[in-house]
Scaffold this motif. Structure first.
Motif, short mmCIF file in Angstrom:
data_model
loop_
_atom_site.label_atom_id
_atom_site.label_comp_id
_atom_site.label_asym_id
_atom_site.label_seq_id
_atom_site.Cartn_x
_atom_site.Cartn_y
_atom_site.Cartn_z
N GLN A 1 2.62 12.36 -4.49
CA GLN A 1 3.66 12.25 -5.74
C GLN A 1 5.03 12.07 -5.40
N SER A 2 5.46 12.98 -4.34
CA SER A 2 6.98 12.89 -3.88
C SER A 2 7.05 11.34 -3.29
N VAL A 3 6.24 10.68 -2.66
CA VAL A 3 6.48 9.55 -1.88
C VAL A 3 6.73 8.23 -3.18
N ALA A 4 5.83 8.74 -4.18
CA ALA A 4 5.91 7.92 -5.13
C ALA A 4 7.16 7.86 -5.96
N ALA A 5 7.75 9.02 -6.19
CA ALA A 5 9.15 9.34 -6.55
C ALA A 5 10.27 8.64 -5.84
N LEU A 6 9.89 8.64 -4.48
CA LEU A 6 10.69 8.01 -3.53
C LEU A 6 10.72 6.49 -3.35
N LEU B 1 0.83 -0.99 0.00
CA LEU B 1 0.05 0.06 0.08
C LEU B 1 0.92 1.16 0.04
N PRO B 2 0.70 2.35 -0.81
CA PRO B 2 1.29 3.51 -0.83
C PRO B 2 1.18 4.06 0.66
N ALA B 3 2.09 4.75 1.08
CA ALA B 3 2.52 5.06 2.57
C ALA B 3 1.46 6.50 2.93
N THR B 4 1.14 6.93 1.60
CA THR B 4 0.16 8.09 1.92
C THR B 4 -1.27 7.68 1.80
N TYR B 5 -1.67 6.38 1.31
CA TYR B 5 -3.16 6.06 1.31
C TYR B 5 -3.78 5.83 2.42
N PRO B 6 -3.26 5.50 3.66
CA PRO B 6 -4.20 5.52 4.73
C PRO B 6 -4.70 6.85 5.46
N HIS B 7 -3.92 7.83 4.61
CA HIS B 7 -4.70 9.15 4.97
C HIS B 7 -5.78 9.35 4.31
N ILE C 1 9.41 20.45 -9.63
CA ILE C 1 10.77 19.45 -9.46
C ILE C 1 10.83 18.99 -8.41
N PHE C 2 10.76 17.59 -8.13
CA PHE C 2 11.01 17.01 -6.85
C PHE C 2 12.56 16.45 -6.81
N SER C 3 13.28 17.05 -5.54
CA SER C 3 14.71 16.59 -5.25
C SER C 3 14.94 15.90 -4.00
N ALA C 4 15.66 14.96 -4.20
CA ALA C 4 15.87 14.44 -2.79
C ALA C 4 17.68 13.96 -2.79
#
Length: 288
Positions: free
Chosen positions: A225-230, A63-69, A256-259
């Motif tokens: 979107q950021s968690v998906a990219a990570l 499950l995506p980490a943000t989905y429980p929200h 632009i997402f950076s990490a």
């Protein structure tokens, strides 16, 4: 504060909550209620698939980490529109978010979702409180979230927390990981999968009623979107993500997402046009 828990037989009705939110626009008190809400819920496969596609997760077993929200959103709205809750929902500002994935998130069927509010504090722009959401299975806690909300109109006694006027840039060197375009209808599309129909996200016309020149993206869409990219950098469990929301993402917008490099800990940032910082944060081992 001891929490008095109320168990609901089914997921609350969102249209009813929105009607109450539209009618209750006044501050009615200075204290958070000791009410907590619980409900047994399961992830719907079709809804989950739509969420994955919209937020860039693609197919996967976890499950995506943000989905429980999203799973808990109706329960959150039921708490925030309860007659004992002192602050109006419309106008609340999402300042920060912390998600803790404590154990691997599988299909999540028949879990217990709980929501309560805590940590009311004075703020130079009003008051803040934490909306705490937790997902448990028979073995114990699976996932927890703290959403820090600001109510601008409210005032309480106490020294206010200082306001950070300058967005805090990450300290380590970050590398662009992903770029995406947030179209004008992004808020409406995310509302359909999340249930969050806040007018500031839906159109320029409805956003202007609340002081925004155009619709703005949901903060939780930007985070998803950021968690998906990570996802290649994050472990399956025992980690947390903490982010602060800075300037809102006006729609439409290029992002632009950076990490930082992969590892047990790292930093992230989401920028827009002219290097405007929309979100910054960190990930690392869970501290619960």
């Amino acid at each position: 504060m001891a929490i008095h828990w109320q168990t609901l037989p089914r997921n609350p009705d969102l249209p009813r909550a929105y009607l109450k939110a539209a009618l209750n626009r006044k501050i009615t008190g200075e204290h958070l209620p000791d009410l907590g809400l619980r409900c047994n819920l399961s992830a719907d496969p079709r809804h989950l698939a739509a969420y994955r596609e919209l937020c860039g997760f693609g197919e996967g077993g976890m499950l995506p980490a943000t989905y429980p929200h999203v799973l808990a959103f109706a329960l959150q709205m039921r708490l925030l529109t309860d007659k004992r809750f002192p602050f109006p929902v419309l106008g609340l500002v999402h300042l920060r978010n912390r998600i803790q994935v404590l154990r691997p998130l599988g299909g999540v069927a028949g879990v217990r979702v709980s929501v309560h509010a805590q940590n009311l504090q004075a703020h130079e722009k009003g008051v803040t409180f934490d909306l705490v959401t937790q997902v448990d299975d028979p073995l114990g806690p699976l996932w927890q979230e703290h959403s820090t909300m600001l109510c601008r109109q409210a005032k309480i006694d106490g020294l206010p927390n200082p306001v950070q006027t300058d967005a805090q840039e990450p300290q380590s060197a970050l590398v662009a990981v992903h770029r995406w375009y947030a179209a004008a209808d992004t808020g409406r599309r995310y509302a359909r999968v999340s249930g969050d129909y806040n007018p500031i996200h839906l159109s320029a016309l409805s956003a202007r009623l609340f002081g925004f020149p155009t619709a703005i993206a949901h903060g939780m869409w930007s985070l998803a979107q950021s968690v998906a990219a990570l996802r290649e950098r994050l472990p399956q469990s025992n980690y947390q993500l903490e982010v602060a929301f800075h300037k809102p993402v006006r729609l439409p917008s290029e992002l632009i997402f950076s990490a930082s490099a992969a590892g047990p800990s790292g930093q992230l940032a989401l920028h827009g046009r002219d290097d405007l910082l929309h979100m910054s944060g960190t990930w690392g081992p869970a501290t619960l």
